[in-house]
Write a protein that holds these residues in place. Structure first.
Motif, PDB file in Angstrom:
ATOM      1  N   PRO A 160       0.681  -1.173  -0.094  1.00 42.13           N
ATOM      2  CA  PRO A 160       0.093   0.069  -0.061  1.00 42.13           C
ATOM      3  C   PRO A 160       0.787   1.278  -0.081  1.00 42.13           C
ATOM      4  N   ALA A 161       2.105   1.079   0.488  1.00 44.84           N
ATOM      5  CA  ALA A 161       2.881   2.247   0.356  1.00 44.84           C
ATOM      6  C   ALA A 161       4.458   1.880   0.478  1.00 44.84           C
ATOM      7  N   ALA A 162       5.409   2.871  -0.120  1.00 45.04           N
ATOM      8  CA  ALA A 162       6.590   2.574  -0.228  1.00 45.04           C
ATOM      9  C   ALA A 162       7.341   2.705   1.251  1.00 45.04           C
ATOM     10  N   CYS A 163       8.627   2.215   1.285  1.00 41.96           N
ATOM     11  CA  CYS A 163       9.287   2.491   2.677  1.00 41.96           C
ATOM     12  C   CYS A 163       9.498   3.898   2.933  1.00 41.96           C
ATOM     13  N   THR A 194      10.488   6.514  -8.039  1.00 44.78           N
ATOM     14  CA  THR A 194      10.312   7.659  -8.802  1.00 44.78           C
ATOM     15  C   THR A 194      10.034   8.867  -7.892  1.00 44.78           C
ATOM     16  N   GLN A 195      11.397   9.369  -7.962  1.00 47.95           N
ATOM     17  CA  GLN A 195      11.490  10.666  -7.130  1.00 47.95           C
ATOM     18  C   GLN A 195      11.248  10.484  -5.904  1.00 47.95           C
ATOM     19  N   GLU A 231       5.636   0.222  -8.709  1.00 48.46           N
ATOM     20  CA  GLU A 231       4.223   0.783  -8.979  1.00 48.46           C
ATOM     21  C   GLU A 231       4.359   2.280  -9.452  1.00 48.46           C
ATOM     22  N   LYS A 232       5.678   2.984  -9.163  1.00 49.74           N
ATOM     23  CA  LYS A 232       5.722   4.205  -9.740  1.00 49.74           C
ATOM     24  C   LYS A 232       4.928   5.191  -8.986  1.00 49.74           C
ATOM     25  N   ARG A 233       5.004   5.129  -7.830  1.00 44.57           N
ATOM     26  CA  ARG A 233       4.292   6.125  -6.914  1.00 44.57           C
ATOM     27  C   ARG A 233       4.742   7.282  -6.516  1.00 44.57           C
ATOM     28  N   GLY A 234       6.135   7.042  -6.400  1.00 43.14           N
ATOM     29  CA  GLY A 234       7.038   8.212  -5.792  1.00 43.14           C
ATOM     30  C   GLY A 234       6.796   8.524  -4.502  1.00 43.14           C
ATOM     31  N   TRP A 256      27.952   1.064  -8.225  1.00 41.26           N
ATOM     32  CA  TRP A 256      27.267   2.347  -8.381  1.00 41.26           C
ATOM     33  C   TRP A 256      26.803   2.885  -7.033  1.00 41.26           C
ATOM     34  N   ILE A 257      26.670   4.352  -7.044  1.00 42.19           N
ATOM     35  CA  ILE A 257      25.579   4.845  -6.184  1.00 42.19           C
ATOM     36  C   ILE A 257      24.546   5.449  -7.039  1.00 42.19           C
ATOM     37  N   LYS A 258      23.178   5.215  -7.129  1.00 37.35           N
ATOM     38  CA  LYS A 258      22.150   5.435  -8.022  1.00 37.35           C
ATOM     39  C   LYS A 258      21.109   6.166  -7.219  1.00 37.35           C
ATOM     40  N   ILE A 259      20.921   7.510  -7.341  1.00 35.93           N
ATOM     41  CA  ILE A 259      19.659   8.376  -6.439  1.00 35.93           C
ATOM     42  C   ILE A 259      18.863   8.880  -7.370  1.00 35.93           C
ATOM     43  N   ASN A 260      17.582   8.878  -7.048  1.00 33.67           N
ATOM     44  CA  ASN A 260      16.657   9.801  -7.803  1.00 33.67           C
ATOM     45  C   ASN A 260      16.010  10.588  -6.867  1.00 33.67           C
TER      46      ASN A 260
END
Length: 340
Positions: A217-220, A280-281, A252-255, A301-305
């Motif tokens: 239902p939600a991201a971390c 997603t941001q 789910e691309k909820r951001g 790598w370190i990959k951050i959005n």
């Protein structure tokens, strides 16, 4: 007169209940002791095997501890299942099963205030990771796993849709899937753990810490990952593999990833995704003072959005910060490249 009144009040007050130690030596005695225990009591298990333990709806106002009477010869429990229970601590026990009938050796379903401290949780110790998993925590609050060893297992810990969890000072090794999975968790401290000797089960690729949004239902959110060691022990001819480090996905691309802090961790011989927030941001991301040391054939790598992320003091071979193009954010350092 005042002294007299105070003395009378003290005499009339009920005596404070003292915590008791309840000795047990059989599975039946253990079951009876849990039902009879009062808040603050300790249940001391004599050396021996106690089979599977299922606890339903036992809620204590203060923690009740279940521990080994002889720390040099810990009691052995095949599986622990807690349903809707609160304030129970398991300490200095061995949890394992010689048969493959349990998906998770420990399951915590609902409830609150469950602590696992100084446990030895393991598979067959035959040098082969198998499909049995370590600890499952679902929709629970205030769960703690500390000072424990989890060895020769599929998933070390899966804590999903839980709140205010602590996973600290553990040694998790010979893992065939992931060391820690935290989908849907809100509020976690994951600190001072060591993850090493990763293997594979089937087509799985092992991760150190993973979160995802599929089916959640939600991201971390409100996650602190502090001062852990992610060690890939793969060498030419060995059965070990390079694990991914920290991988968070937003399928789910909820951001809605929020307040993720990753600080002071060491990544040595991990795969490409050392620190990867494929999201997603995100919002409120902090990534600082981590070190990534590569091994031959891999450039992690370190990959951050997150446009507002704090990314500082890190040493890594490659950075992708809010871009698909390599860049070096100010205050960070390129290093840890294999052979340099």
């Amino acid at each position: 007169m005042l002294r007299f009144l105070l003395a009378m009040i003290l005499l009339m007050a009920p005596a404070a209940a003292h915590a008791a130690t309840i000795p047990v030596a059989t599975p039946a005695q253990l079951t009876a002791a849990i039902k009879a225990a009062k808040p603050g009591d300790t249940i001391a298990l004599a050396p021996g095997a106690y089979g599977a333990l299922v606890i339903n709806d036992q809620v204590f106002a203060k923690p009740v501890m279940i521990t080994s009477a002889d720390l040099a010869r810990p009691a052995v429990i095949a599986q622990i299942v807690l349903n809707r229970s609160a304030n129970i601590t398991f300490s200095n026990l061995e949890v394992t099963s010689v048969t493959r009938i349990y998906d998770y050796l420990i399951r915590v379903n609902g409830g609150s205030g469950i602590t696992l401290d100084k446990l030895f949780i393991h598979g067959l110790l035959d040098g082969v990771v198998d499909e049995r998993n370590g600890v499952m925590v679902a929709q629970s609050d205030g769960f703690t796993l500390s000072g424990s060893r989890i060895v020769e297992i599929g998933v070390g810990i899966n804590a999903k849709q839980s709140t205010n969890i602590v996973i600290r000072d553990n040694d998790i090794s010979w893992i065939g899937v992931d060391a820690i999975e935290i989908p849907g968790v809100a509020g976690a401290l994951i600190a001072w753990n060591k993850f090493s000797k990763f293997r594979t089960i089937g087509t799985y690729h092992p991760d150190g810490i993973q979160c995802w949004t599929t089916g959640m239902p939600a991201a971390c959110k409100n996650i602190r990952i502090i001062s852990n060691q992610f060690i890939g022990d793969a060498q030419p001819g060995s059965a070990y593999v390079y694990p991914q480090g920290i991988w968070f996905g937003d399928e789910e691309k909820r951001g809605d990833y929020t307040n993720i802090e990753i600080a002071g961790n060491l990544f040595r011989c991990v795969n490409w995704q050392a620190i990867a927030l494929y999201v997603t941001q995100a919002r409120g991301t902090i990534v600082r003072f981590n070190r990534i040391d590569a091994c031959p054939g891999v450039t992690p790598w370190i990959k951050i959005n997150d446009p507002g992320a704090v990314v500082e003091g890190n040493v890594a071979p490659v950075f992708y910060v809010n871009s698909t193009v390599k860049s070096l954010p100010a205050g960070n350092y390129v290093g840890g490249v294999a052979g340099q």
